[in-house]
Enzyme design. Structure first.
Site, mmCIF file in Angstrom:
data_model
loop_
_atom_site.group_PDB
_atom_site.id
_atom_site.type_symbol
_atom_site.label_atom_id
_atom_site.label_comp_id
_atom_site.label_asym_id
_atom_site.label_seq_id
_atom_site.Cartn_x
_atom_site.Cartn_y
_atom_site.Cartn_z
ATOM 1 N N ASP A 31 0.814 -1.218 0.000
ATOM 2 C CA ASP A 31 0.000 0.000 0.000
ATOM 3 C C ASP A 31 0.848 1.268 0.000
ATOM 4 O O ASP A 31 0.648 2.172 0.819
ATOM 5 C CB ASP A 31 -0.945 0.016 1.212
ATOM 6 C CG ASP A 31 -1.759 -1.249 1.354
ATOM 7 O OD1 ASP A 31 -2.115 -1.832 0.321
ATOM 8 O OD2 ASP A 31 -2.041 -1.658 2.493
ATOM 9 N N GLU A 185 -11.328 0.387 -3.780
ATOM 10 C CA GLU A 185 -10.612 0.879 -2.603
ATOM 11 C C GLU A 185 -9.394 1.675 -3.038
ATOM 12 O O GLU A 185 -9.179 1.899 -4.235
ATOM 13 C CB GLU A 185 -10.195 -0.294 -1.707
ATOM 14 C CG GLU A 185 -9.345 -1.325 -2.421
ATOM 15 C CD GLU A 185 -9.156 -2.615 -1.634
ATOM 16 O OE1 GLU A 185 -9.746 -2.733 -0.546
ATOM 17 O OE2 GLU A 185 -8.428 -3.489 -2.116
#
Length: 505
Positions: A31, A185
């Site tokens: 991420d 997302e």
């Protein structure tokens, strides 16, 4: 990021002059989020259940990264309840620089939800959390020309917030949720010329992971999907890099565009096993007809302009500094009474706080495994305690090389099974322990994990059982030192890769 897009070939950046290897930050560093301040780049990653949380890196060229700290380095910033579990904790931070300050927003899924912290310097100190009254994960921050702060969250929804108080001032407004794949997302908002772009991940963080994009005149929408979405995916291919997604964009001082993203390197027989977790990769971005374009992410790629090499992190730690280096992490917490660098100067002393690595609460200090083939070596003085080295994925999946009562043993914990695999006596006093990982001679397992005491092999185990495909979850392997009874002292710890990488020319 208000700048006019340059029309580039989507694969060949204008300033490419050298080559580099992907991933640019190996091991469990998922991420990624990146920002540039002048000629300096800063990048953060998710840390999940580990403390300290959110590692922060610095680079001058987007290729060579050095960890300069951890954003969440105090328990007040990272509360984790007693019943916290693996692959929970801190999800998907976003790092931005605005109005002379660094801003980081993230989610503590175990306690409190979304919050932001700020700092004048990237290495900190960072503030205590300002909690955001907004549900969802993967929060993003962006500012418009009027100074309004916008926050996007998974779903995908956008809200105008007061970053000083965490109060939602407008919304959350439904935004563009992708092309219909699961789990939209990782939203990131960018102002580019006259448009706002919304970059998201969808398809799930497994093999179907993708990056898609839309644009609008304002953060409120309406959003127009790119004519070719997803703009990046490796799904359905035999590419050695898989699960490409959760991306962030950055520009160079020369105006070139680059993307950092997470991906995996599965190995072994079908379905393939990724044991290092999701890693940080880099790839160039071009603009065609007002939309970003990205080619397949390569293992060896052109570098973004002139290199600015940074001093490499030492592979060996002699524990002769005043504090632990930022790469050292512990599950859930690291109580002051569990470790010391002064109890025995020049040694890391670990005091047991729990009786087993099979449950939270044990004393463990480790670092991420960053290379498929590597070795980790440490000198241990076990004293009258119980301790050693461990390769950890979570409480139910770890291999331990343990010394107690004059014996060294290899212990495997795989799901509900805990087995003592091998054992031998060791002489009194200090011992040198080594854990190795190597590629197998035949296809099947992703790697073989070896255990050695004073230079002699004790056992070698199949590495697939310490992979996400077996254990599930979002993290990767961490190799470290532990004590589960009494006190264990470590004189030094050395980690080094053993596989050959392509030359950087």
């Amino acid at each position: 990021m208000a700048t006019n897009p340059t029309v580039l070939d989507p694969i060949e950046p204008r300033t490419a002059v050298r080559f580099y290897d992907n991933p640019v930050i190996g091991g469990f560093h998922p991420d990624p989020s990146v920002c540039r301040v002048g000629e300096d780049y800063y990048l953060v990653c998710s840390s999940f259940e580990y403390f300290p949380g959110v590692p922060i890196f610095h680079s001058r060229d987007l290729v060579h990264w050095r960890q300069i700290g951890n954003v969440l380095d105090r328990p007040s910033q990272l509360p984790l309840p007693a019943d916290a579990s693996a692959s929970r904790g801190i999800y998907a931070p976003t790092l931005r620089h605005h109005d002379g300050r660094f801003w980081l927003i993230t989610t503590n899924v175990s306690a409190g939800g979304n919050f932001l912290v700020t700092a004048e310097r990237p290495e900190g100190p960072w503030s205590d959390p300002v909690w955001i009254d907004l549900p969802g994960i993967d929060p993003d921050l962006a500012w418009d020309d009027d100074g309004n702060c916008w926050c996007a969250v998974s779903g995908v929804r956008v809200a105008r917030i007061d970053p000083g108080t965490g109060r939602v001032l407008e919304g959350p407004l439904p935004a563009w949720s992708g092309t219909g794949l699961q789990h939209p997302e990782a939203p990131h908002l960018y102002r580019v010329g006259d448009w706002w772009y919304l970059l998201i991940a969808e398809g799930g963080t497994e093999r179907g992971h993708t990056v898609s994009v839309a644009r609008a005149g304002t953060p409120r929408g309406p959003w127009e999907s790119a004519p070719v979405n997803p703009i990046l995916t490796h799904r359905g291919t035999d590419h050695p890099i898989q699960s490409t997604g959760h991306a962030d964009l950055v520009t160079t001082p020369d105006g070139d565009w680059w993307m950092v993203l997470l991906a995996t390197r599965p190995r072994g027989f079908t379905p393939g096993f990724h044991v290092l977790g999701r890693e940080t990769f880099l790839t160039p971005v071009g603009w065609v007809d007002g939309w970003p374009r990205v080619g397949p992410v390569k293992l060896t790629e052109r570098a973004p302009g002139a290199w600015h090499p940074v001093e490499p992190e030492p592979s060996r730690d002699d524990f002769d500094t005043a504090d632990l280096a930022p790469r050292w992490i512990s599950p859930y917490t690291r109580p002051p009474e569990s470790w010391s660098l002064t109890h025995r100067p020049g040694w890391l002393t670990l005091h047991a706080t729990g009786p087993t690595l099979d449950a939270p609460g044990a004393t463990f200090v480790g670092r991420r495994q960053q290379h498929p083939d590597c070795r980790a070596t440490a000198r241990l003085d076990p004293g009258a305690g119980r301790g050693g080295l461990s390769v950890r994925l979570d409480e139910a999946h770890h291999y331990d090389l343990e010394v107690v009562d004059g014996h060294a043993a290899v212990i495997a914990r795989i799901g509900p099974v805990r087995q003592r695999v091998a054992e031998r006596p060791v002489p009194p006093g200090q011992v040198v322990l080594m854990i190795t990982t190597r590629s197998p001679d035949a296809p099947g397992a992703p790697d073989l994990v070896g255990f050695h005491v004073n230079g002699e092999s004790l056992a070698e185990l199949d590495g697939r059982y310490l992979s996400t495909e077996v254990a599930t979850g979002f993290t990767g392997r961490v190799i470290g030192m532990y004590a589960t009874e009494g006190t264990a002292c470590f004189d030094w710890f050395d980690y080094e890769p053993t596989e050959r990488r392509s030359p950087q020319i």
